[in-house]
Design a protein around this motif. Structure first.
Motif, PDB file in Angstrom:
ATOM      1  N   VAL A  33      -9.089   0.837  -0.143  1.00  0.00           N
ATOM      2  CA  VAL A  33      -8.574  -0.458   0.339  1.00  0.00           C
ATOM      3  C   VAL A  33      -7.350  -0.305   0.834  1.00  0.00           C
ATOM      4  CG1 VAL A  33      -7.037  -2.379  -1.347  1.00  0.00           C
ATOM      5  CG2 VAL A  33      -9.196  -1.496  -2.286  1.00  0.00           C
ATOM      6  N   ALA A  34      -6.464   0.856   0.703  1.00  0.00           N
ATOM      7  CA  ALA A  34      -5.251   1.025   1.431  1.00  0.00           C
ATOM      8  C   ALA A  34      -4.791   2.618   1.105  1.00  0.00           C
ATOM      9  CB  ALA A  34      -4.049   0.279   1.330  1.00  0.00           C
ATOM     10  N   TYR A  35      -4.200   3.136   2.090  1.00  0.00           N
ATOM     11  CA  TYR A  35      -3.457   4.329   1.881  1.00  0.00           C
ATOM     12  C   TYR A  35      -2.011   4.174   2.108  1.00  0.00           C
ATOM     13  CZ  TYR A  35      -2.463   9.388   2.347  1.00  0.00           C
ATOM     14  OH  TYR A  35      -1.998  10.655   2.438  1.00  0.00           O
ATOM     15  N   VAL A  36      -1.034   4.609   1.010  1.00  0.00           N
ATOM     16  CA  VAL A  36       0.213   4.211   1.069  1.00  0.00           C
ATOM     17  C   VAL A  36       0.937   5.628   1.281  1.00  0.00           C
ATOM     18  CG1 VAL A  36       2.065   3.471  -0.148  1.00  0.00           C
ATOM     19  CG2 VAL A  36      -0.166   2.546  -0.562  1.00  0.00           C
ATOM     20  N   ILE A  48       4.800   2.943   4.451  1.00  0.00           N
ATOM     21  CA  ILE A  48       4.002   2.322   5.210  1.00  0.00           C
ATOM     22  C   ILE A  48       2.464   2.247   4.493  1.00  0.00           C
ATOM     23  CG2 ILE A  48       2.640   2.446   7.429  1.00  0.00           C
ATOM     24  CD1 ILE A  48       4.892   4.096   8.783  1.00  0.00           C
ATOM     25  N   VAL A  49       1.878   0.975   4.741  1.00  0.00           N
ATOM     26  CA  VAL A  49       0.673   0.953   4.140  1.00  0.00           C
ATOM     27  C   VAL A  49      -0.553   0.673   5.248  1.00  0.00           C
ATOM     28  CG1 VAL A  49      -0.891  -0.534   2.798  1.00  0.00           C
ATOM     29  CG2 VAL A  49       1.430  -0.746   1.972  1.00  0.00           C
ATOM     30  N   PHE A  50      -1.078   1.861   5.158  1.00  0.00           N
ATOM     31  CA  PHE A  50      -2.403   2.067   6.320  1.00  0.00           C
ATOM     32  C   PHE A  50      -3.693   1.723   5.740  1.00  0.00           C
ATOM     33  CE2 PHE A  50       0.688   5.442   6.859  1.00  0.00           C
ATOM     34  CZ  PHE A  50       0.883   5.350   8.342  1.00  0.00           C
ATOM     35  N   ASN A  51      -4.516   1.303   6.642  1.00  0.00           N
ATOM     36  CA  ASN A  51      -6.056   1.083   6.203  1.00  0.00           C
ATOM     37  C   ASN A  51      -6.776   2.074   5.434  1.00  0.00           C
ATOM     38  OD1 ASN A  51      -5.910   2.661   8.531  1.00  0.00           O
ATOM     39  ND2 ASN A  51      -8.287   2.151   8.906  1.00  0.00           N
ATOM     40  N   SER A  56      -5.312   5.622  10.595  1.00  0.00           N
ATOM     41  CA  SER A  56      -5.679   4.740  12.046  1.00  0.00           C
ATOM     42  C   SER A  56      -5.089   3.452  12.407  1.00  0.00           C
ATOM     43  CB  SER A  56      -6.985   4.901  12.387  1.00  0.00           C
ATOM     44  OG  SER A  56      -7.651   4.369  11.437  1.00  0.00           O
ATOM     45  N   LYS A  57      -4.463   2.735  11.388  1.00  0.00           N
ATOM     46  CA  LYS A  57      -4.094   1.545  11.410  1.00  0.00           C
ATOM     47  C   LYS A  57      -2.962   1.208  10.253  1.00  0.00           C
ATOM     48  CE  LYS A  57      -5.727  -3.477  11.643  1.00  0.00           C
ATOM     49  NZ  LYS A  57      -6.808  -4.324  11.439  1.00  0.00           N
ATOM     50  N   GLU A  58      -1.812   0.756  10.680  1.00  0.00           N
ATOM     51  CA  GLU A  58      -0.773   0.426   9.897  1.00  0.00           C
ATOM     52  C   GLU A  58      -0.896  -1.216   9.548  1.00  0.00           C
ATOM     53  OE1 GLU A  58       3.009   1.348  11.416  1.00  0.00           O
ATOM     54  OE2 GLU A  58       2.559   3.596  11.759  1.00  0.00           O
ATOM     55  N   LEU A  59      -0.899  -1.375   8.279  1.00  0.00           N
ATOM     56  CA  LEU A  59      -1.065  -2.959   7.790  1.00  0.00           C
ATOM     57  C   LEU A  59       0.271  -3.474   7.437  1.00  0.00           C
ATOM     58  CD1 LEU A  59      -4.173  -2.312   5.366  1.00  0.00           C
ATOM     59  CD2 LEU A  59      -4.039  -2.555   7.885  1.00  0.00           C
ATOM     60  N   PHE A  60       0.935  -2.882   6.714  1.00  0.00           N
ATOM     61  CA  PHE A  60       2.195  -3.306   6.103  1.00  0.00           C
ATOM     62  C   PHE A  60       3.195  -2.458   5.824  1.00  0.00           C
ATOM     63  CE2 PHE A  60      -1.462  -5.360   4.098  1.00  0.00           C
ATOM     64  CZ  PHE A  60      -1.298  -6.646   4.103  1.00  0.00           C
ATOM     65  N   ARG A  61       4.542  -2.898   5.977  1.00  0.00           N
ATOM     66  CA  ARG A  61       5.757  -1.971   5.948  1.00  0.00           C
ATOM     67  C   ARG A  61       6.562  -2.676   4.760  1.00  0.00           C
ATOM     68  NH1 ARG A  61       7.915   0.817  10.375  1.00  0.00           N
ATOM     69  NH2 ARG A  61       9.181   2.604   9.763  1.00  0.00           N
ATOM     70  N   TYR A  74      13.197  -5.059  -1.744  1.00  0.00           N
ATOM     71  CA  TYR A  74      12.463  -4.435  -0.903  1.00  0.00           C
ATOM     72  C   TYR A  74      11.313  -5.520  -0.103  1.00  0.00           C
ATOM     73  CZ  TYR A  74      13.746  -0.636  -3.949  1.00  0.00           C
ATOM     74  OH  TYR A  74      14.504   0.281  -4.387  1.00  0.00           O
ATOM     75  N   SER A  75      11.824  -5.644   1.244  1.00  0.00           N
ATOM     76  CA  SER A  75      11.143  -6.774   2.272  1.00  0.00           C
ATOM     77  C   SER A  75       9.552  -6.150   2.501  1.00  0.00           C
ATOM     78  CB  SER A  75      11.828  -6.675   3.451  1.00  0.00           C
ATOM     79  OG  SER A  75      11.873  -5.486   4.221  1.00  0.00           O
ATOM     80  N   LEU A  76       8.391  -7.078   2.182  1.00  0.00           N
ATOM     81  CA  LEU A  76       7.226  -6.911   2.513  1.00  0.00           C
ATOM     82  C   LEU A  76       6.856  -7.574   4.008  1.00  0.00           C
ATOM     83  CD1 LEU A  76       6.438  -8.060  -1.280  1.00  0.00           C
ATOM     84  CD2 LEU A  76       6.949  -5.703  -0.409  1.00  0.00           C
ATOM     85  N   THR A  77       6.338  -6.704   4.638  1.00  0.00           N
ATOM     86  CA  THR A  77       6.183  -7.381   6.040  1.00  0.00           C
ATOM     87  C   THR A  77       4.740  -6.921   6.527  1.00  0.00           C
ATOM     88  OG1 THR A  77       8.185  -7.064   6.748  1.00  0.00           O
ATOM     89  CG2 THR A  77       6.979  -7.354   8.430  1.00  0.00           C
ATOM     90  N   GLU A  78       3.970  -7.768   7.271  1.00  0.00           N
ATOM     91  CA  GLU A  78       2.718  -7.300   7.909  1.00  0.00           C
ATOM     92  C   GLU A  78       3.084  -6.891   9.051  1.00  0.00           C
ATOM     93  OE1 GLU A  78      -1.520  -9.599   8.911  1.00  0.00           O
ATOM     94  OE2 GLU A  78       0.321 -10.763   8.562  1.00  0.00           O
TER      95      GLU A  78
END
Length: 201
Positions: A33-36, A48-51, A56-61, A74-78
């Motif tokens: 689902v993701a790698y944190v 950083i939340v990766f795919n 290889s792909k950053e999804l969220f910060r 804590y702000s949650l940003t795409e």
């Protein structure tokens, strides 16, 4: 992008081979689902939340709004669009004894609450965890759980620390279906809360 069509329960599994607080998120079928990853040596939390583990792909910060975390939010940003999902805010004094967080949407309106179910589990985990040898086994019998409730009082998610050495595993279950964007907001908040609560012991 939103985190949707997920097959619950989700497993959060921390890596013990890295200095950073990294963990994998997989679904009930073992699919990523993701790698944190939490950046190290930062005065403010920066996650950083990766795919997946390839990063290889950053999804969220997820970023803290201040370096003193007593009343931090804590702000949650795409990352791809810069879209703000909302933020998670710690409940100050109430979080000292029993973990308590608010989840707010992009308009800063309260949507959900995260509450630790039993503060005594944390208390005894902290005490027993300091005992040589015995402390290594607390991850097998002292495992806190957290419930996400809506403003309507309904329980939407349950996050449990699972029996494991070093508190490596957590499991997230969805109890009620919710809107995809709200689901992403809750999951991102729980990722950050897991890092914070695991660091607190």
């Amino acid at each position: 992008m939103v985190l949707n069509n997920l097959n619950y329960p989700l497993d959060f599994k921390f890596k013990i081979t890295t200095l950073a607080s990294d963990f994998n998120i997989t679904d009930k079928n073992g699919n990523y689902v993701a790698y944190v990853r939490q950046k190290m040596f930062k005065l403010k939390e920066d996650v950083i939340v990766f795919n997946d583990e390839s990063k290889s792909k950053e999804l969220f910060r997820i970023k803290a709004n201040q370096w003193i975390d007593f009343n931090a939010s804590y702000s949650l940003t795409e990352i791809a669009t810069g879209r703000n999902f909302g933020r998670m805010a710690r409940k100050g004094m109430r979080s000292i004894w029993k973990a308590s967080y608010d989840i707010l949407d992009a308009n800063d309106q309260p949507k959900f609450k995260i509450q630790e179910d039993n503060a005594w589990v944390r208390f005894f985990d902290g005490m027993v965890g300091e005992i040589p040898l015995v402390g290594a086994f607390t991850g097998y019998f002292l495992n806190p759980s957290y419930t996400v409730t809506g403003l309507d009082g309904k329980e939407y998610f349950k996050l449990k620390k699972m029996p494991s050495f070093f508190g490596r595993r957590f499991q997230l279950d969805r109890l009620i279906d919710i809107d995809d964007e709200e689901e992403s907001l809750v999951i991102l908040s729980l990722l950050m809360m897991t890092l914070l609560e695991r660091a607190r012991g």
